[in-house]
Design a protein around this motif. Structure first.
Motif, short mmCIF file in Angstrom:
data_model
loop_
_atom_site.label_atom_id
_atom_site.label_comp_id
_atom_site.label_asym_id
_atom_site.label_seq_id
_atom_site.Cartn_x
_atom_site.Cartn_y
_atom_site.Cartn_z
N VAL A 24 15.78 -8.57 14.57
CA VAL A 24 15.12 -9.26 13.47
C VAL A 24 14.29 -10.42 14.02
CG1 VAL A 24 15.52 -10.53 11.32
CG2 VAL A 24 17.02 -8.64 11.93
N ASP A 25 13.08 -10.53 13.52
CA ASP A 25 12.21 -11.65 13.88
C ASP A 25 12.94 -12.96 13.59
OD1 ASP A 25 10.28 -13.72 13.87
OD2 ASP A 25 8.71 -12.37 13.18
N PRO A 26 13.08 -13.85 14.58
CA PRO A 26 13.80 -15.11 14.38
C PRO A 26 13.27 -15.98 13.24
CG PRO A 26 13.43 -14.74 16.72
CD PRO A 26 12.65 -13.69 15.98
N ALA A 27 12.05 -15.75 12.82
CA ALA A 27 11.49 -16.52 11.71
C ALA A 27 12.29 -16.30 10.42
CB ALA A 27 10.03 -16.13 11.48
N PHE A 28 13.04 -15.21 10.33
CA PHE A 28 13.82 -14.89 9.14
C PHE A 28 15.29 -15.33 9.24
CE2 PHE A 28 10.46 -11.62 9.27
CZ PHE A 28 9.82 -11.93 8.08
N ASN A 29 15.69 -15.87 10.38
CA ASN A 29 17.11 -16.20 10.60
C ASN A 29 17.73 -17.02 9.49
OD1 ASN A 29 17.09 -14.77 12.99
ND2 ASN A 29 17.25 -16.57 14.32
N ASP A 30 17.13 -18.16 9.18
CA ASP A 30 17.73 -19.06 8.19
C ASP A 30 17.88 -18.41 6.82
OD1 ASP A 30 18.01 -21.11 10.03
OD2 ASP A 30 16.11 -22.07 9.50
N ARG A 31 16.86 -17.67 6.39
CA ARG A 31 16.94 -17.02 5.07
C ARG A 31 17.99 -15.92 5.04
NH1 ARG A 31 10.68 -16.11 4.07
NH2 ARG A 31 10.65 -16.36 6.32
N ILE A 32 18.11 -15.18 6.13
CA ILE A 32 19.12 -14.11 6.18
C ILE A 32 20.52 -14.69 6.24
CG2 ILE A 32 20.02 -12.21 7.56
CD1 ILE A 32 17.09 -11.53 8.25
N VAL A 33 20.71 -15.74 7.02
CA VAL A 33 22.02 -16.41 7.10
C VAL A 33 22.44 -16.87 5.70
CG1 VAL A 33 23.21 -18.46 7.97
CG2 VAL A 33 21.85 -17.05 9.53
N LYS A 34 21.54 -17.49 4.97
CA LYS A 34 21.86 -17.95 3.62
C LYS A 34 22.12 -16.78 2.69
CE LYS A 34 19.45 -22.32 3.88
NZ LYS A 34 18.33 -23.13 3.45
N LEU A 35 21.31 -15.73 2.79
CA LEU A 35 21.48 -14.54 1.95
C LEU A 35 22.87 -13.94 2.13
CD1 LEU A 35 19.17 -11.94 0.89
CD2 LEU A 35 20.75 -11.06 2.56
N LEU A 36 23.38 -13.98 3.35
CA LEU A 36 24.70 -13.41 3.64
C LEU A 36 25.84 -14.38 3.38
CD1 LEU A 36 23.79 -11.52 6.95
CD2 LEU A 36 23.98 -10.59 4.64
N GLY A 37 25.52 -15.62 2.99
CA GLY A 37 26.56 -16.58 2.62
C GLY A 37 27.20 -17.31 3.78
N HIS A 38 26.53 -17.33 4.92
CA HIS A 38 27.05 -18.07 6.07
C HIS A 38 26.41 -19.45 6.12
CE1 HIS A 38 29.19 -14.64 7.80
NE2 HIS A 38 28.16 -13.91 7.40
N LYS A 39 27.09 -20.37 6.78
CA LYS A 39 26.59 -21.74 6.85
C LYS A 39 25.51 -21.91 7.90
CE LYS A 39 30.85 -23.61 5.14
NZ LYS A 39 31.27 -24.84 4.58
N SER A 40 25.61 -21.16 8.98
CA SER A 40 24.64 -21.31 10.06
C SER A 40 24.66 -20.06 10.94
CB SER A 40 24.97 -22.53 10.92
OG SER A 40 26.17 -22.30 11.64
N LEU A 41 23.67 -19.97 11.80
CA LEU A 41 23.60 -18.88 12.76
C LEU A 41 24.81 -18.93 13.69
CD1 LEU A 41 21.60 -16.58 13.33
CD2 LEU A 41 20.57 -18.03 15.06
N ASN A 42 25.20 -20.14 14.09
CA ASN A 42 26.37 -20.29 14.96
C ASN A 42 27.64 -19.79 14.29
OD1 ASN A 42 25.00 -21.35 17.16
ND2 ASN A 42 25.20 -23.45 16.43
N ALA A 43 27.77 -19.99 12.99
CA ALA A 43 28.95 -19.53 12.26
C ALA A 43 29.01 -18.01 12.23
CB ALA A 43 28.95 -20.09 10.84
N MET A 44 27.86 -17.36 12.26
CA MET A 44 27.82 -15.89 12.26
C MET A 44 28.14 -15.31 13.63
SD MET A 44 24.67 -14.57 9.93
CE MET A 44 25.04 -12.87 10.36
N ALA A 45 28.06 -16.11 14.67
CA ALA A 45 28.17 -15.62 16.04
C ALA A 45 29.57 -15.13 16.40
CB ALA A 45 27.73 -16.71 17.01
N GLU A 46 30.50 -15.19 15.47
CA GLU A 46 31.88 -14.81 15.76
C GLU A 46 32.11 -13.31 15.72
OE1 GLU A 46 34.30 -17.04 13.09
OE2 GLU A 46 33.55 -18.94 13.83
N GLY A 47 31.13 -12.51 15.38
CA GLY A 47 31.34 -11.07 15.34
C GLY A 47 30.20 -10.35 14.66
#
Length: 79
Positions: A24-47
């Motif tokens: 995924v183009d990194p320009a979309f990271n923040d919007r996708i993280v929010k869409l999935l209900g995570h607090k940050s990209l780092n919080a998603m990094a667990e799996g």
């Protein structure tokens, strides 16, 4: 770090090989993280996280990328 979506055939098939991959183009990271209900990209990094069909469709519309609907889709962080 970047988001990567992977797709596999459902468990009923005897094939566990990768069938789809989208970096995924990194320009979309923040919007996708929010869409999935995570607090940050780092919080998603667990799996890797299983995507629902609705989430996959929303990401496809946001990124203007084709995402197949006949696979089990996961999203995770790659470094």
């Amino acid at each position: 770090m970047y988001l990567c979506i992977t797709g596999f055939l459902p468990d009923i098939f005897d094939d566990s090989s990768l069938k789809y991959e989208l970096v995924v183009d990194p320009a979309f990271n923040d919007r996708i993280v929010k869409l999935l209900g995570h607090k940050s990209l780092n919080a998603m990094a667990e799996g890797e996280w299983l995507l629902t069909a609705e989430q996959a469709q929303q990401i496809a519309m946001l990124t203007d990328e084709f995402i197949p609907t006949n696979l089990e889709l996961f999203i995770g962080i790659e470094m």
